[in-house]
Design an enzyme around this catalytic site. Structure first.
Site, PDB file in Angstrom:
ATOM      1  N   ASP A 172     -11.017  72.081  52.345  1.00  0.00           N
ATOM      2  CA  ASP A 172     -10.778  71.881  50.920  1.00  0.00           C
ATOM      3  C   ASP A 172     -10.227  73.147  50.262  1.00  0.00           C
ATOM      4  O   ASP A 172      -9.890  74.123  50.933  1.00  0.00           O
ATOM      5  CB  ASP A 172     -12.053  71.399  50.222  1.00  0.00           C
ATOM      6  CG  ASP A 172     -13.205  72.417  50.277  1.00  0.00           C
ATOM      7  OD1 ASP A 172     -12.965  73.596  50.617  1.00  0.00           O
ATOM      8  OD2 ASP A 172     -14.346  72.017  49.974  1.00  0.00           O
TER       9      ASP A 172
ATOM     10  N   TRP B 141      -9.180  82.085  60.670  1.00  0.00           N
ATOM     11  CA  TRP B 141      -9.310  81.575  59.301  1.00  0.00           C
ATOM     12  C   TRP B 141      -9.379  80.047  59.355  1.00  0.00           C
ATOM     13  O   TRP B 141      -9.018  79.440  60.368  1.00  0.00           O
ATOM     14  CB  TRP B 141      -8.121  82.025  58.445  1.00  0.00           C
ATOM     15  CG  TRP B 141      -8.402  81.972  56.973  1.00  0.00           C
ATOM     16  CD1 TRP B 141      -7.971  81.035  56.079  1.00  0.00           C
ATOM     17  CD2 TRP B 141      -9.183  82.901  56.223  1.00  0.00           C
ATOM     18  NE1 TRP B 141      -8.427  81.323  54.820  1.00  0.00           N
ATOM     19  CE2 TRP B 141      -9.180  82.467  54.883  1.00  0.00           C
ATOM     20  CE3 TRP B 141      -9.901  84.060  56.563  1.00  0.00           C
ATOM     21  CZ2 TRP B 141      -9.860  83.149  53.871  1.00  0.00           C
ATOM     22  CZ3 TRP B 141     -10.566  84.743  55.550  1.00  0.00           C
ATOM     23  CH2 TRP B 141     -10.547  84.281  54.229  1.00  0.00           C
TER      24      TRP B 141
ATOM     25  N   GLU C 101     -11.806  87.243  40.244  1.00  0.00           N
ATOM     26  CA  GLU C 101     -11.932  85.883  40.775  1.00  0.00           C
ATOM     27  C   GLU C 101     -13.071  85.144  40.087  1.00  0.00           C
ATOM     28  O   GLU C 101     -12.920  84.016  39.643  1.00  0.00           O
ATOM     29  CB  GLU C 101     -12.183  85.942  42.280  1.00  0.00           C
ATOM     30  CG  GLU C 101     -12.309  84.569  42.942  1.00  0.00           C
ATOM     31  CD  GLU C 101     -12.425  84.696  44.449  1.00  0.00           C
ATOM     32  OE1 GLU C 101     -11.537  84.187  45.147  1.00  0.00           O
ATOM     33  OE2 GLU C 101     -13.411  85.289  44.936  1.00  0.00           O
TER      34      GLU C 101
ATOM     35  N   GLU D 149     -11.834  76.281  51.329  1.00  0.00           N
ATOM     36  CA  GLU D 149     -11.809  76.532  52.773  1.00  0.00           C
ATOM     37  C   GLU D 149     -13.148  76.204  53.416  1.00  0.00           C
ATOM     38  O   GLU D 149     -13.653  76.920  54.274  1.00  0.00           O
ATOM     39  CB  GLU D 149     -11.325  77.971  53.033  1.00  0.00           C
ATOM     40  CG  GLU D 149      -9.894  78.094  52.527  1.00  0.00           C
ATOM     41  CD  GLU D 149      -9.354  79.486  52.392  1.00  0.00           C
ATOM     42  OE1 GLU D 149     -10.147  80.405  52.140  1.00  0.00           O
ATOM     43  OE2 GLU D 149      -8.134  79.644  52.524  1.00  0.00           O
TER      44      GLU D 149
END
Length: 369
Positions: A163, A113, A321, A166
């Protein structure tokens, strides 16, 4: 408010967040979206703040306790990173840093990640500070984790890192530096921390503000990252709630005006070349913009955004989302659906920002604090 959906959506939002909170205190970003079945410091801090605003004190403090345990469990790692970073920041590899997301038990995810993100650590300090002020709560139980956070941020804040979305890990971003500054500024006033650490936090907070003023502006507005001339909707948070530039400041005004003009046709886009799930309009960003307008006294525009958010809820009153009805790049939707499935819903951060806007508009029956 006349829209009848708001009262049940407020209740549903609190329910969704409670259901998505583990016994450890962690908030799952989305309990139904496998990629998001972790807890982020950034998302979680805003969720905890929303729950604090609606009077769910135990929920917020359970999350703060989860954060504190993650940090204190890594005390030796953090102190080693700080000592090495004070000698030479570049001596610390990106993979050695604290992660941005953890399992509900406070473990690293074990999957690759974009983990080096510092803004969430500043955001949890801010959320803890706001909660303690709002409810008159003692911070002592979280003081060790907070102190470790301050030490860590004071050394590594100027490093490039990913940021909010990501991305752009080789850049420095005003919207990521703003919560670090605000968290450090809050901590500089905490009697639970030693005087030298409080003083250092205040000094670094000012250094961040100075650096953004020098390198994070273009044509009078804040920029997506240093050296860019573009805006990103996460910049709203530089003004509300983090006050890097207060309302009425020309930089704040110019930033909001450009975001409104380019990124807010109804909901709010992240940025113009966004291709994630086609680049839809984000619920949580509409919440941020509405919150800003509510605090600025533009109640009409804030209500428009609250109504838009409510209109995006599904039959179960879950908020996603993002919505792709007017996606910037609809040709890119299918590839993400094939990769990860439909866009996350419910997203706890979406529900949290709706609650924050609702409390600011005094829709919840809870005093606005």
């Amino acid at each position: 408010m006349n829209n009848p959906i708001h009262a049940p959506l407020i209740s549903r939002s609190i329910e969704v967040i409670k259901d998505g909170q583990a016994a450890t205190g962690a908030y799952l970003a989305s309990p139904t979206f496998p990629t998001y079945q972790y807890s982020w410091f950034r998302d979680g801090a805003f969720i905890a703040d929303a729950m604090s605003r609606v009077g769910e004190i135990a929920s917020a403090e359970a999350f703060f306790g989860w954060c504190d345990r993650i940090l204190t469990d890594r005390r030796d790692q953090i102190l080693d990173l700080v000592a090495r970073g004070e000698r030479d920041v570049e001596d610390v590899a990106l993979t050695e840093h604290l992660h941005t997301r953890y399992t509900i038990d406070g473990e690293e995810s074990g999957t690759e990640w974009q983990d080096f993100q510092l803004d969430g650590y500043g955001t949890w300090l801010w959320a803890l500070d706001q909660h303690s002020i709002r409810h008159g709560r003692d911070r002592t139980a979280f003081a060790e984790g907070a102190a470790l956070t301050v030490r860590y941020l004071c050394v590594f804040w100027a490093s490039p890192f990913y940021d909010w979305w990501e991305e752009n890990g080789h850049r420095r971003h005003p919207s990521s530096l703003a919560p670090i500054r605000r968290g450090l500024l809050a901590a500089s006033g905490w009697e639970e921390l030693d005087d030298d650490l409080r003083m250092r936090a205040a000094v670094v907070a000012q250094q961040i503000a100075d650096l953004v003023a020098e390198e994070g502006l273009h044509d009078g507005h804040l920029t997506k990252y240093f050296g860019s001339d573009q805006v990103d909707a996460s910049l709203i948070a530089c003004i509300t709630p983090f006050e890097l530039y207060p309302m009425g400041d020309p930089v704040a005004t110019a930033t909001i005006e450009r975001i409104e003009r380019e990124l807010a046709p109804a909901g709010v886009y992240r940025f113009l070349d966004d291709t994630y799930y086609g680049g839809g309009e984000w619920i949580l960003l509409a919440g941020f913009l509405g919150w800003h307008y509510s605090e600025a006294g533009n109640v009409g525009r804030a209500r428009e955004l609250a109504d838009w958010i409510a209109a995006q809820a599904d039959a179960s009153l879950n908020l996603p989302e993002q919505v792709d009805t007017h996606a910037l790049h609809p040709e890119r939707i299918a590839e993400w659906v094939e990769r990860w499935g439909p866009s996350a819903s419910p997203l706890l951060w979406s529900h949290a920002m709706y609650l924050t806007l609702a409390t600011s508009l005094r829709m919840t029956g809870v005093p606005h604090r």
